[in-house]
Write a protein that holds these residues in place. Sequence first.
Motif, PDB file in Angstrom:
ATOM      1  N   UNK A   1      40.088  18.798  42.091  1.00  0.00           N
ATOM      2  CA  UNK A   1      39.954  18.419  43.495  1.00  0.00           C
ATOM      3  C   UNK A   1      39.185  17.114  43.638  1.00  0.00           C
ATOM      4  N   UNK A   2      38.077  16.967  42.918  1.00  0.00           N
ATOM      5  CA  UNK A   2      37.261  15.753  43.024  1.00  0.00           C
ATOM      6  C   UNK A   2      38.044  14.519  42.603  1.00  0.00           C
ATOM      7  N   UNK A   3      38.819  14.638  41.539  1.00  0.00           N
ATOM      8  CA  UNK A   3      39.622  13.509  41.066  1.00  0.00           C
ATOM      9  C   UNK A   3      40.676  13.140  42.106  1.00  0.00           C
ATOM     10  N   UNK A   4      41.344  14.137  42.641  1.00  0.00           N
ATOM     11  CA  UNK A   4      42.385  13.878  43.642  1.00  0.00           C
ATOM     12  C   UNK A   4      41.788  13.321  44.925  1.00  0.00           C
ATOM     13  N   UNK A  44      32.358   7.634  38.801  1.00  0.00           N
ATOM     14  CA  UNK A  44      32.412   8.916  39.489  1.00  0.00           C
ATOM     15  C   UNK A  44      33.144   9.989  38.694  1.00  0.00           C
ATOM     16  N   UNK A  45      33.868   9.601  37.653  1.00  0.00           N
ATOM     17  CA  UNK A  45      34.458  10.595  36.761  1.00  0.00           C
ATOM     18  C   UNK A  45      33.578  10.800  35.519  1.00  0.00           C
ATOM     19  N   UNK A  46      32.334  10.319  35.606  1.00  0.00           N
ATOM     20  CA  UNK A  46      31.297  10.516  34.588  1.00  0.00           C
ATOM     21  C   UNK A  46      31.622   9.869  33.248  1.00  0.00           C
ATOM     22  N   UNK A  47      32.398   8.799  33.266  1.00  0.00           N
ATOM     23  CA  UNK A  47      32.705   8.076  32.034  1.00  0.00           C
ATOM     24  C   UNK A  47      31.719   6.959  31.764  1.00  0.00           C
TER      25      UNK A  47
END
Length: 176
Positions: A21-24, A107-110
């Motif tokens: 959900x967060x990614x989308x 925001x995707x923790x990369x």
Amino acid sequence: LPLVTSEVESRDWLKPFIDDFKIRFASLLSSAFSSFHPSLALTVVDPRLDFSEQDTKNAVANGVEARKQNGSLMTPFDLKRLESFTCNLVDLSIIRDLIPSIASAYFSEKLPVQISSGQAAILLGIGLQQKSTADLSGKLRLPLNQVDALLNKALRRIYGLLRESKQAAIERNLPV
């Protein structure tokens, strides 16, 4: 009767759905959810902001790299533009194309660097919602120069991580 099992109680089954959900949601912030207040969007994205120094060191050791929106790795020229911005040598317009991919990676923790929630809201607003600094200044009720300074500080930390990672990769490839 409600379903009561150790799997449901532990909520481990929920994490993949939340992550998806967060990614989308983040990918739709520049279109369907662009009218969301940056603070609300940040609350929904619920990013990890408390990376430790060890998280950063591990990322450097593992060779963290950022990718542009087209999927290619950031070039040395891209990193030089980012460095120039963080040193206040060039305007935001010079790196505007890099911010969405940097924000998405953060925001995707990369890109595990610690930034404040204010810096995260500005990075989200500019990078994921494609807002101008003037728009963010009004929405966040901050002076424009403070928005610029907070963005610069966040990008300086991210640039530092990317620079350290590149330097570590070069050192690993040097003959002994």
